[in-house]
Design a protein around this motif. Structure first.
Motif, mmCIF file in Angstrom:
data_model
loop_
_atom_site.group_PDB
_atom_site.id
_atom_site.type_symbol
_atom_site.label_atom_id
_atom_site.label_comp_id
_atom_site.label_asym_id
_atom_site.label_seq_id
_atom_site.Cartn_x
_atom_site.Cartn_y
_atom_site.Cartn_z
ATOM 1 N N UNK A 37 27.294 42.622 116.626
ATOM 2 C CA UNK A 37 27.668 41.246 116.335
ATOM 3 C C UNK A 37 27.186 40.804 114.954
ATOM 4 N N UNK A 38 26.374 41.595 114.283
ATOM 5 C CA UNK A 38 25.936 41.278 112.926
ATOM 6 C C UNK A 38 26.873 41.851 111.879
ATOM 7 N N UNK A 39 27.913 42.543 112.315
ATOM 8 C CA UNK A 39 28.890 43.117 111.403
ATOM 9 C C UNK A 39 30.163 42.292 111.441
ATOM 10 N N UNK A 40 30.625 41.848 110.271
ATOM 11 C CA UNK A 40 31.843 41.049 110.190
ATOM 12 C C UNK A 40 32.586 41.349 108.896
ATOM 13 N N UNK A 41 33.843 40.945 108.857
ATOM 14 C CA UNK A 41 34.683 41.096 107.671
ATOM 15 C C UNK A 41 34.890 39.714 107.054
ATOM 16 N N UNK A 42 34.538 39.557 105.780
ATOM 17 C CA UNK A 42 34.637 38.262 105.100
ATOM 18 C C UNK A 42 35.501 38.390 103.852
ATOM 19 N N UNK A 43 36.359 37.384 103.634
ATOM 20 C CA UNK A 43 37.133 37.317 102.398
ATOM 21 C C UNK A 43 36.282 36.751 101.274
ATOM 22 N N UNK A 44 36.523 37.228 100.061
ATOM 23 C CA UNK A 44 35.825 36.741 98.875
ATOM 24 C C UNK A 44 36.528 35.504 98.331
ATOM 25 N N UNK A 45 35.749 34.500 97.910
ATOM 26 C CA UNK A 45 36.282 33.315 97.242
ATOM 27 C C UNK A 45 36.445 33.663 95.759
ATOM 28 N N UNK A 101 25.267 44.058 93.056
ATOM 29 C CA UNK A 101 25.758 42.801 92.494
ATOM 30 C C UNK A 101 25.879 41.747 93.583
ATOM 31 N N UNK A 102 26.210 40.506 93.165
ATOM 32 C CA UNK A 102 26.415 39.397 94.103
ATOM 33 C C UNK A 102 27.901 39.188 94.349
ATOM 34 N N UNK A 103 28.223 38.725 95.561
ATOM 35 C CA UNK A 103 29.576 38.305 95.913
ATOM 36 C C UNK A 103 29.503 36.921 96.547
ATOM 37 N N UNK A 104 30.529 36.113 96.311
ATOM 38 C CA UNK A 104 30.666 34.825 96.985
ATOM 39 C C UNK A 104 31.764 34.973 98.024
ATOM 40 N N UNK A 105 31.399 34.847 99.296
ATOM 41 C CA UNK A 105 32.360 35.038 100.386
ATOM 42 C C UNK A 105 32.452 33.769 101.226
ATOM 43 N N UNK A 106 33.532 33.646 101.965
ATOM 44 C CA UNK A 106 33.678 32.524 102.893
ATOM 45 C C UNK A 106 32.757 32.750 104.099
ATOM 46 N N UNK A 107 32.080 31.682 104.539
ATOM 47 C CA UNK A 107 31.152 31.777 105.667
ATOM 48 C C UNK A 107 31.846 32.262 106.935
ATOM 49 N N UNK A 162 46.051 41.070 97.124
ATOM 50 C CA UNK A 162 45.431 40.865 95.819
ATOM 51 C C UNK A 162 44.015 40.327 95.906
ATOM 52 N N UNK A 163 43.624 39.845 97.080
ATOM 53 C CA UNK A 163 42.273 39.315 97.263
ATOM 54 C C UNK A 163 41.338 40.416 97.774
ATOM 55 N N UNK A 164 40.037 40.127 97.741
ATOM 56 C CA UNK A 164 39.036 41.108 98.152
ATOM 57 C C UNK A 164 38.473 40.735 99.507
ATOM 58 N N UNK A 165 38.377 41.725 100.389
ATOM 59 C CA UNK A 165 37.726 41.539 101.679
ATOM 60 C C UNK A 165 36.496 42.442 101.732
ATOM 61 N N UNK A 166 35.409 41.909 102.274
ATOM 62 C CA UNK A 166 34.169 42.664 102.352
ATOM 63 C C UNK A 166 33.813 42.984 103.794
ATOM 64 N N UNK A 167 33.058 44.060 103.974
ATOM 65 C CA UNK A 167 32.434 44.361 105.256
ATOM 66 C C UNK A 167 30.973 43.981 105.104
ATOM 67 N N UNK A 177 36.825 45.563 99.370
ATOM 68 C CA UNK A 177 38.148 46.166 99.218
ATOM 69 C C UNK A 177 39.165 45.148 98.736
ATOM 70 N N UNK A 178 39.974 45.532 97.747
ATOM 71 C CA UNK A 178 41.085 44.681 97.342
ATOM 72 C C UNK A 178 42.287 44.978 98.231
ATOM 73 N N UNK A 179 42.874 43.942 98.796
ATOM 74 C CA UNK A 179 44.005 44.100 99.714
ATOM 75 C C UNK A 179 45.293 44.310 98.915
ATOM 76 N N UNK A 180 45.955 45.429 99.158
ATOM 77 C CA UNK A 180 47.196 45.736 98.453
ATOM 78 C C UNK A 180 48.427 45.605 99.339
ATOM 79 N N UNK A 181 48.290 45.951 100.621
ATOM 80 C CA UNK A 181 49.424 45.929 101.527
ATOM 81 C C UNK A 181 48.989 45.480 102.918
ATOM 82 N N UNK A 182 49.961 45.314 103.791
ATOM 83 C CA UNK A 182 49.703 44.893 105.163
ATOM 84 C C UNK A 182 49.318 46.090 106.036
ATOM 85 N N UNK A 183 48.258 45.907 106.841
ATOM 86 C CA UNK A 183 47.893 46.904 107.853
ATOM 87 C C UNK A 183 48.385 46.380 109.196
ATOM 88 N N UNK A 184 49.377 47.049 109.765
ATOM 89 C CA UNK A 184 50.013 46.543 110.980
ATOM 90 C C UNK A 184 49.554 47.240 112.256
#
Length: 217
Positions: A37-45, A101-107, A162-167, A177-184
């Motif tokens: 439960x301490x592992x999540x995927x967050x989008x970068x602002x 480095x630092x990243x700014x992600x959505x809570x 085009x946006x970055x998602x973090x683990x 990771x920079x999102x390039x395509x849809x994962x279905x």
């Protein structure tokens, strides 16, 4: 195989990539680490990241306030209340993690770590290099609500190209990771220039459940 993400993994390895997969190998070895439960995927602002990068370029050596929960605060920068500043790290190979480095992600997580149902460290048959293969599927929230992780991942990757998602693991970024395509299909392959030990470490982090042990086979 179609490439979906091209990523730089900060804690464990650098220069990696995500792609869809159809099959999986053996599950990761026994793991006794922190809870899933301490592992999540967050989008970068993105806008806040640009602001942070400009500030750090203009103020070399600037140090943020380190909070007790592992997050950081730059008092001079007015980041939105819905964001967090987190550090990205990579293994030094000596038992301690090296800050990158630092990243700014959505809570709010874009996807919960509970959606990861299995993950394995494997060797690519073509390149003989280590990879991590993992599956995203449905999961249950604490309130009993069922979330369809595969659909969530598809929507995230479709709407945020085009946006970055973090683990994020224990408030530390282990992959970006920079999102390039849809994962279905909810099946993802993570590849890059990392060692077998590093690949196993990430697979273990992805498969640790609420009791601190991997999901059942």
């Amino acid at each position: 195989m179609k490439t979906i993400f091209r990523v730089s993994v900060m804690l464990l390895f650098m220069g990696a990539g995500f792609s869809c997969v159809q099959t999986h190998g053996a599950v990761a070895d026994e793991y006794t680490g922190p809870v899933k439960t301490r592992l999540n995927f967050h989008l970068v602002d993105g806008e806040s990241m640009s602001l942070l990068d400009e500030y750090l370029e203009a103020h070399p050596g600037a140090e943020p306030v380190c909070n007790t929960d592992g997050t950081f605060t730059f008092p001079e920068l007015p980041f939105p209340a819905a964001t967090l500043v987190l550090g990205a790290y990579r293994s030094s190979g000596e038992g301690e993690d090296e800050f990158v480095r630092y990243f700014v992600v959505y809570k709010e997580p874009a996807l919960r770590g509970l959606a990861v149902k299995e993950a394995s460290a494997l060797l690519n048959e073509m390149t003989s290099k280590p990879e991590i293969v993992f599956t995203i599927d449905s999961y249950q929230e604490k309130n009993g609500m069922i979330r369809h992780g595969r659909e969530i991942l598809m929507r995230i990757t479709e709407q945020n190209r085009g946006k970055i998602m973090t683990i994020v693991f224990n408030n530390r970024i282990i992959a970006a990771a920079r999102i390039h395509e849809t994962i279905a299909n909810g099946q993802v392959r993570l590849s890059g220039s990392f060692t077998w030990a590093e690949a196993r470490r990430l697979a273990e982090a992805l498969t640790a459940d609420a009791t601190g042990s991997p999901d059942a086979d």
